[in-house]
Every structure is written in C-alpha cells, then in structure tokens.
Design an enzyme around this catalytic site. Sequence first.
Site, PDB file in Angstrom:
ATOM      1  N   TYR A 146       0.840  -1.198   0.000  1.00  0.00           N
ATOM      2  CA  TYR A 146       0.000   0.000   0.000  1.00  0.00           C
ATOM      3  C   TYR A 146       0.878   1.253   0.000  1.00  0.00           C
ATOM      4  O   TYR A 146       0.713   2.146  -0.832  1.00  0.00           O
ATOM      5  CB  TYR A 146      -0.917  -0.005   1.223  1.00  0.00           C
ATOM      6  CG  TYR A 146      -1.592   1.312   1.526  1.00  0.00           C
ATOM      7  CD1 TYR A 146      -1.013   2.227   2.402  1.00  0.00           C
ATOM      8  CD2 TYR A 146      -2.791   1.645   0.920  1.00  0.00           C
ATOM      9  CE1 TYR A 146      -1.614   3.445   2.673  1.00  0.00           C
ATOM     10  CE2 TYR A 146      -3.406   2.862   1.192  1.00  0.00           C
ATOM     11  CZ  TYR A 146      -2.803   3.752   2.073  1.00  0.00           C
ATOM     12  OH  TYR A 146      -3.407   4.968   2.332  1.00  0.00           O
TER      13      TYR A 146
HETATM   14  N1  LIG Z   1      -9.185   7.476   6.019  1.00  0.00           N
HETATM   15  C1  LIG Z   1      -7.981   7.856   6.417  1.00  0.00           C
HETATM   16  O1  LIG Z   1      -7.730   8.048   7.623  1.00  0.00           O
HETATM   17  C2  LIG Z   1      -6.892   8.079   5.405  1.00  0.00           C
HETATM   18  C3  LIG Z   1      -7.169   8.077   4.043  1.00  0.00           C
HETATM   19  N2  LIG Z   1      -6.161   8.291   3.149  1.00  0.00           N
HETATM   20  C4  LIG Z   1      -6.488   8.319   1.710  1.00  0.00           C
HETATM   21  O2  LIG Z   1      -7.551   9.246   1.495  1.00  0.00           O
HETATM   22  C5  LIG Z   1      -8.455   8.728   0.496  1.00  0.00           C
HETATM   23  C6  LIG Z   1      -9.858   8.643   1.078  1.00  0.00           C
HETATM   24  O3  LIG Z   1      -9.828   7.795   2.216  1.00  0.00           O
HETATM   25  P1  LIG Z   1     -11.152   6.979   2.639  1.00  0.00           P
HETATM   26  O4  LIG Z   1     -12.339   7.842   2.418  1.00  0.00           O
HETATM   27  O5  LIG Z   1     -10.908   6.373   3.970  1.00  0.00           O
HETATM   28  O6  LIG Z   1     -11.171   5.837   1.537  1.00  0.00           O
HETATM   29  P2  LIG Z   1     -11.998   4.450   1.515  1.00  0.00           P
HETATM   30  O7  LIG Z   1     -11.188   3.385   2.182  1.00  0.00           O
HETATM   31  O8  LIG Z   1     -13.364   4.731   1.993  1.00  0.00           O
HETATM   32  O9  LIG Z   1     -11.968   4.137  -0.053  1.00  0.00           O
HETATM   33  C7  LIG Z   1     -12.623   5.008  -0.949  1.00  0.00           C
HETATM   34  C8  LIG Z   1     -13.318   4.200  -1.992  1.00  0.00           C
HETATM   35  O10 LIG Z   1     -12.377   3.571  -2.869  1.00  0.00           O
HETATM   36  C9  LIG Z   1     -13.125   2.627  -3.590  1.00  0.00           C
HETATM   37  N3  LIG Z   1     -12.329   1.571  -4.193  1.00  0.00           N
HETATM   38  C10 LIG Z   1     -11.466   0.747  -3.600  1.00  0.00           C
HETATM   39  N4  LIG Z   1     -10.977  -0.152  -4.475  1.00  0.00           N
HETATM   40  C11 LIG Z   1     -11.584   0.105  -5.672  1.00  0.00           C
HETATM   41  C12 LIG Z   1     -11.519  -0.463  -6.963  1.00  0.00           C
HETATM   42  N5  LIG Z   1     -10.744  -1.527  -7.215  1.00  0.00           N
HETATM   43  N6  LIG Z   1     -12.286   0.069  -7.941  1.00  0.00           N
HETATM   44  C13 LIG Z   1     -13.088   1.134  -7.698  1.00  0.00           C
HETATM   45  N7  LIG Z   1     -13.192   1.740  -6.496  1.00  0.00           N
HETATM   46  C14 LIG Z   1     -12.448   1.218  -5.491  1.00  0.00           C
HETATM   47  C15 LIG Z   1     -14.120   2.029  -2.599  1.00  0.00           C
HETATM   48  O11 LIG Z   1     -15.315   1.877  -3.321  1.00  0.00           O
HETATM   49  P3  LIG Z   1     -16.626   1.087  -2.885  1.00  0.00           P
HETATM   50  O12 LIG Z   1     -16.904   1.486  -1.477  1.00  0.00           O
HETATM   51  O13 LIG Z   1     -17.628   1.612  -3.847  1.00  0.00           O
HETATM   52  O14 LIG Z   1     -16.341  -0.378  -3.010  1.00  0.00           O
HETATM   53  C16 LIG Z   1     -14.190   3.062  -1.475  1.00  0.00           C
HETATM   54  O15 LIG Z   1     -15.480   3.540  -1.188  1.00  0.00           O
HETATM   55  C17 LIG Z   1      -7.872   7.386   0.061  1.00  0.00           C
HETATM   56  O16 LIG Z   1      -7.103   7.530  -1.105  1.00  0.00           O
HETATM   57  C18 LIG Z   1      -6.989   6.979   1.229  1.00  0.00           C
HETATM   58  O17 LIG Z   1      -5.932   6.110   0.854  1.00  0.00           O
HETATM   59  C19 LIG Z   1      -4.854   8.458   3.530  1.00  0.00           C
HETATM   60  C20 LIG Z   1      -4.533   8.442   4.861  1.00  0.00           C
HETATM   61  C21 LIG Z   1      -5.525   8.307   5.893  1.00  0.00           C
HETATM   62  N1  LIG Z   2      -8.263   3.696   1.413  1.00  0.00           N
HETATM   63  C1  LIG Z   2      -7.940   3.937   2.695  1.00  0.00           C
HETATM   64  N2  LIG Z   2      -6.681   4.298   2.998  1.00  0.00           N
HETATM   65  C2  LIG Z   2      -6.363   4.504   4.316  1.00  0.00           C
HETATM   66  C3  LIG Z   2      -7.314   4.370   5.319  1.00  0.00           C
HETATM   67  C4  LIG Z   2      -8.640   4.000   4.950  1.00  0.00           C
HETATM   68  O1  LIG Z   2      -9.541   3.862   5.803  1.00  0.00           O
HETATM   69  N3  LIG Z   2      -8.887   3.796   3.643  1.00  0.00           N
HETATM   70  N4  LIG Z   2      -7.008   4.595   6.642  1.00  0.00           N
HETATM   71  C5  LIG Z   2      -5.770   4.892   7.004  1.00  0.00           C
HETATM   72  C6  LIG Z   2      -5.487   5.064   8.486  1.00  0.00           C
HETATM   73  O2  LIG Z   2      -6.380   6.007   9.019  1.00  0.00           O
HETATM   74  C7  LIG Z   2      -4.087   5.471   8.846  1.00  0.00           C
HETATM   75  O3  LIG Z   2      -3.790   6.689   8.231  1.00  0.00           O
HETATM   76  C8  LIG Z   2      -3.947   5.676  10.352  1.00  0.00           C
HETATM   77  O4  LIG Z   2      -3.996   4.494  11.023  1.00  0.00           O
HETATM   78  C9  LIG Z   2      -4.666   5.017   6.026  1.00  0.00           C
HETATM   79  N5  LIG Z   2      -5.113   4.852   4.665  1.00  0.00           N
END
Ligand SMILES: NC(=O)C1=CN([C@@H]2O[C@H](COP(=O)(O)OP(=O)(O)OC[C@H]3O[C@@H](n4cnc5c(N)ncnc54)[C@H](OP(=O)(O)O)[C@@H]3O)[C@@H](O)[C@H]2O)C=CC1
Ligand SMILES: Nc1nc2c(c(=O)[nH]1)N=C([C@H](O)[C@@H](O)CO)CN2
Length: 238
Positions: A146
């Site tokens: 990742y």
């Molecule tokens: N949440 C956090 O604390 C953090 C988030 N981030 C980054 O910020 C962004 C938003 O985070 P967050 O809202 O938690 O993201 P999510 O984990 O909720 O993922 C967002 C969406 O990505 C979609 N997805 C995953 N795989 C596929 C695929 N193969 N094809 C199409 N769609 C796909 C999913 O779709 P579906 O639900 O429709 O299946 C999901 O709803 C991400 O890029 C994440 O890596 C970075 C650090 C911390």
């Molecule tokens: N696609 C996602 N990416 C990440 C997520 C998540 O929920 N969906 N969450 C994290 C964590 O919050 C991490 O930043 C702290 O433990 C990272 N990326």
Amino acid sequence: MQAAIVITGAAQRVGLALAKSFVSEGHKVIVSYRTLRPGIKELQQLGVVCIQADFEQQQDIDAFIVAVKNQCCSIRLLVHNASDWLAERSDLAPNIVFQRMMQIHANVPYQLTQALADYLKADGGGDVIAMTDFVAGSGSKKHVAYAASKAALENMVKSFASLYSPTVKVNGIAPGLLMFNLDDDEAYKAKALSKSLLGNEPGAQVVIDSVAYLMNSTYLTGHILALDGGRSLAQKNT
Ligand SMILES: NC(=O)C1=CN([C@@H]2O[C@H](COP(=O)(O)OP(=O)(O)OC[C@H]3O[C@@H](n4cnc5c(N)ncnc54)[C@H](OP(=O)(O)O)[C@@H]3O)[C@@H](O)[C@H]2O)C=CC1
Ligand SMILES: Nc1nc2c(c(=O)[nH]1)N=C([C@H](O)[C@@H](O)CO)CN2
C-alpha cells in the site's frame, strides 16, 4: 457546458464528503463507485453523475473514461481518491496484494490523468489532486505494498505536474489519520491518535479545505501537502 468535478471512489467517507461539498457549491460532479452504497443514492438524488466501475477491470477503466467524456466538455478538477487500504495478510498471496495496490493507487491514476488531460486543459485549465498518504514517505511495516503504491502515486504527481504545466496543476494530499473505520477498536484508535502531535481524528473537512486551497492556488504544482497533524515530528511509539 459547465466544467466538471471528477472524483473516484465517492460512495463513502472522504470521497462522498468531497462530492457533496462540490454539489453544495453548484458544481457539476461526476463520480465513480464500485459498491452501490447509500451514499451513491444520496448523490444521485443530488443530480451527481454516478458511474459504476471496478478499477480492477480494464474494461471498467476504459468505460469510465468514455462515460466521463460523454458527460462533459471540460474538467475543472480530477481527484484520485479511490483506494484500498490492504495490509499484507496470510490469506492473500504477495503478488495479489502488490498487484491490487499498484492497480488502484498507481495504474488507475496513471491512465485517468492521461486520458482526461485534454479535458483538464480545456476551458482555461484545471487541477489534478491525488490522495496519497503519510506512509508514502515513511513506509509501513503492516502495509508495505500500500505504502509503495502511494509513493508511486506521489512520484507521478511530480511527473504530471511537469508534463501538463502551466495549464494544469497537479498536486497531492498526504494525510496521516483522517477517519477511523467502523471496526477500529479503542486500543487501535488510541495508538493511531498518538502518532501525531495534534492527536486528533480530523474527518473529511480538512480534505475539503485542502482541496480548495490547492485549487485556488496560483503558485503550487508538483506539491504534496502534508495533512498529518505533525506526524513526522511526533516521537516514535514505544
Ligand atoms: N481514512 C484515512 O484516515 C486516510 C485516508 N487516506 C487516503 O484518502 C483517500 C480517502 O480515504 P477513505 O475515504 O478512507 O477511503 P476508503 O477506504 O473509503 O476508499 C474510498 C473508496 O475507494 C473505492 N475503491 C477501492 N478499491 C476500488 C476499486 N478496485 N475500484 C473502484 N473503487 C475502489 C471504494 O469503493 P466502494 O466502497 O464503492 O467499493 C471506497 O469507497 C484514500 O485515497 C486513502 O488512501 C490516507 C490516509 C488516511
Ligand atoms: N483507502 C484507505 N486508505 C487509508 C485508510 C482508509 O480507511 N482507507 N485509513 C488509514 C489510516 O487512518 C491510517 O492513516 C492511520 O492508522 C490510512 N489509509
């Protein structure tokens, strides 16, 4: 025709909040989703163009590109948000984990940015914003593939910033913790909060604010905005 805001992975959490925010400001919004969640029904009722696509499938990537081009003549902002936070695990072969991470975080942004470049350049230009991660710079012992895939995405931000300047700005946002997941227990939450100086779970609003800042900037491109509560300055956990 109004320039579109295109957001991938907007069925929930950050992507959904971003899409709703842009709708509330009167923008034309186009999103991708993989799973039909309640958030997509909300967006559809708000007039958002919601396109189903599993980006593991090349035909879905190709179809999404065609569908976006059929819905607009120009793109004001493309957000690479779709993501899968996959850890190394015993029931998945390493090559599968690595391929899935590189597919969603590197190959898909690579294809979408190039395929939609002319739409981004049209109508005075636009922005690309890639959601990366603090661990793109630090690595992650539990999410090796990742983190590597997010590092690849950060590198592409720099390449595309050079390639498409000055008409299109290309930047990244590298969050620390944004939002917990429903299955995160209290021990995990406490440890995650301790990793940053500010020690909070900020939620999606900080991403909405950061996206607006980057879009409105006239002097930022190729930049990775560290949205991480001071995590790089926090002491390593004991
Ligand atoms: N949440 C956090 O604390 C953090 C988030 N981030 C980054 O910020 C962004 C938003 O985070 P967050 O809202 O938690 O993201 P999510 O984990 O909720 O993922 C967002 C969406 O990505 C979609 N997805 C995953 N795989 C596929 C695929 N193969 N094809 C199409 N769609 C796909 C999913 O779709 P579906 O639900 O429709 O299946 C999901 O709803 C991400 O890029 C994440 O890596 C970075 C650090 C911390
Ligand atoms: N696609 C996602 N990416 C990440 C997520 C998540 O929920 N969906 N969450 C994290 C964590 O919050 C991490 O930043 C702290 O433990 C990272 N990326």
